[in-house]
Design an enzyme around this catalytic site. Sequence first.
Site, PDB file in Angstrom:
ATOM      1  N   THR A 239       5.627 -21.482 -12.018  1.00  0.00           N
ATOM      2  CA  THR A 239       6.262 -22.711 -12.184  1.00  0.00           C
ATOM      3  C   THR A 239       5.073 -23.905 -12.519  1.00  0.00           C
ATOM      4  O   THR A 239       5.326 -24.747 -13.389  1.00  0.00           O
ATOM      5  CB  THR A 239       7.166 -23.052 -11.160  1.00  0.00           C
ATOM      6  OG1 THR A 239       8.322 -22.302 -11.118  1.00  0.00           O
ATOM      7  CG2 THR A 239       7.630 -24.639 -11.467  1.00  0.00           C
ATOM      8  N   GLU A 240       4.077 -23.880 -11.724  1.00  0.00           N
ATOM      9  CA  GLU A 240       3.120 -24.892 -11.835  1.00  0.00           C
ATOM     10  C   GLU A 240       2.246 -24.683 -13.095  1.00  0.00           C
ATOM     11  O   GLU A 240       2.136 -25.806 -13.478  1.00  0.00           O
ATOM     12  CB  GLU A 240       1.929 -24.616 -10.607  1.00  0.00           C
ATOM     13  CG  GLU A 240       2.577 -24.756  -9.153  1.00  0.00           C
ATOM     14  CD  GLU A 240       3.634 -23.812  -8.611  1.00  0.00           C
ATOM     15  OE1 GLU A 240       4.279 -24.257  -7.861  1.00  0.00           O
ATOM     16  OE2 GLU A 240       3.659 -22.859  -9.184  1.00  0.00           O
ATOM     17  N   GLY A 242       3.723 -23.695 -15.602  1.00  0.00           N
ATOM     18  CA  GLY A 242       4.761 -24.105 -16.839  1.00  0.00           C
ATOM     19  C   GLY A 242       4.723 -25.567 -16.788  1.00  0.00           C
ATOM     20  O   GLY A 242       4.895 -26.094 -18.116  1.00  0.00           O
ATOM     21  N   CYS A 293       9.217 -11.772 -10.781  1.00  0.00           N
ATOM     22  CA  CYS A 293       9.931 -12.991 -10.700  1.00  0.00           C
ATOM     23  C   CYS A 293      11.472 -13.009 -10.254  1.00  0.00           C
ATOM     24  O   CYS A 293      11.945 -13.912  -9.828  1.00  0.00           O
ATOM     25  CB  CYS A 293       9.698 -13.880 -11.849  1.00  0.00           C
ATOM     26  SG  CYS A 293      10.461 -13.029 -13.604  1.00  0.00           S
ATOM     27  N   GLU A 394       7.984 -18.818  -3.537  1.00  0.00           N
ATOM     28  CA  GLU A 394       7.781 -17.294  -3.917  1.00  0.00           C
ATOM     29  C   GLU A 394       6.673 -16.724  -3.492  1.00  0.00           C
ATOM     30  O   GLU A 394       5.484 -17.161  -3.719  1.00  0.00           O
ATOM     31  CB  GLU A 394       7.738 -17.620  -5.563  1.00  0.00           C
ATOM     32  CG  GLU A 394       7.503 -16.297  -6.292  1.00  0.00           C
ATOM     33  CD  GLU A 394       7.513 -16.345  -7.852  1.00  0.00           C
ATOM     34  OE1 GLU A 394       8.431 -15.391  -8.278  1.00  0.00           O
ATOM     35  OE2 GLU A 394       7.007 -17.165  -8.360  1.00  0.00           O
TER      36      GLU A 394
END
Length: 491
Positions: A239-240, A242, A293, A394
């Site tokens: 996510t980071e 992204g 994921c 996560e």
Amino acid sequence: MKAAAGAGGATLEGRLRIGGREVPAASGRTYTVRNPANGSFVAEVADADDADVALAVSAAHAAFGDGIWRRMPAPRRGEILRAVAGLIEDAEAELARLESLCSGKPITDCLAEVRAAARYFRFYGAAVDHMTGKTIPVNASGLDFTLREPIGVCALIVPWNGPLAIAAKKAAPALAAGNSIVLKPAPPTPLTALRLETICRAAGVPVGVFNVLTGSERSLGQQLVAHPDVAKISFTGSTETGVDILTRAAAGIKRVSLELGGKSPNVIFADADLTEVAASAIAAVFANSGQDCCARSRIIVERPVLDQFVELMTGLAGQVPQGDPLDPSVKLGSLISSGQRDRVVGFIDRAVADGAEVVCGGNVVDLPGLEAGNAVAPTIITGAAADSEVATTEVFGPVATVLPFDDEAEAIALANGTRYGLSGSLWTRDIGRAIRVGREIRSGLLSINSDTSSYIQAPFGGYRQSGLGKEQGLDGLYDFTEVKNIYVSDR
């Protein structure tokens, strides 16, 4: 050219693929790929930089401008993609071995992912026939209709946890739609991406349409994202990262698809078949050493059966065969690196320090074939707070956190209690409960009485901070197109 002899004496090619040619990095630099399971040398691979980005994007942009691929009748493109599928299947043993050597994944898992890669190309080779537009009645005389057109140069940035399968998941629909692509594999797992380009070229994909950049630095992806001639970015990863990609893509209003992190819930009601659920939960969280994921790592169990379920799952976790990834009997291999091992162990240590209990695993595994010390045993944690780090963040390792609940409302709150929303499972024999709870769980994928929710034919993508856009199915094809509306007057 720099090449290297891998395990078994196989020569592993390490050049970039630009404009249909196999070339060294412009700087001449290379980096070393090592087997994360045993630390052995695998290959020396070209280490691309901004000069190579410019060359690869220029080749892709020129190929798109020439129009040989995008103007080719869609059924013919489909025939070529189906030929790619056949060539992947012909090379499955070689591809699976390369994947295992680079990733530390069990060879049986790698074989399954190679076969999945072939299915992606076969599916999208057929799906091009469904890339249709619409005729639309409008308040004028004449004809209004839509076309689906390719976007242009697409940058495909692929992670190390499913290198070939995810590359195929992106490349097949991008090519089916008529785009040109620049594929950037993750630094530890470049070899199957290079091999895929060779296969596509052999099947008839024109020169310059498919390019591959390998490199050791994160800046390579950043340069690719920022290049003005890249029109679309499809990224799978954290996510980071992204967030960083969205920021860099904003200046060019680039089309972006993001498949990001997850902390997927596995909600288990007391009326479920606990023996079946426990067996399924093992694979759902520990497959690929938890580096998935979609891993159902947040196990939410109705309190009356909590102890029984933990006992069942703990017993099964201790039986998972772990060892040399090239051994066909092994189900659990290595994490991708020492850094990832330290990250996973850090999560476990901090959870224990905060009062949680490790009921099985939690240790680094020392077995033949895993001499690099990067493997962690299947780990189950109980007693963690619902809002704790290990329960909400996560881990990307073989770690399951088990949380109790007392009623449907609490189960839903726990399932939705993270920033993610990628996938999840729900187990109950009560169909009404399944519908009620399933509707309230905020995730892009949900399986009921199963831990499988990802199918090539069906859309894949998350809610919230798990991503943007859809992969797989016809949605995955359409995500690589622009819709053009045309009005033709009859006057």
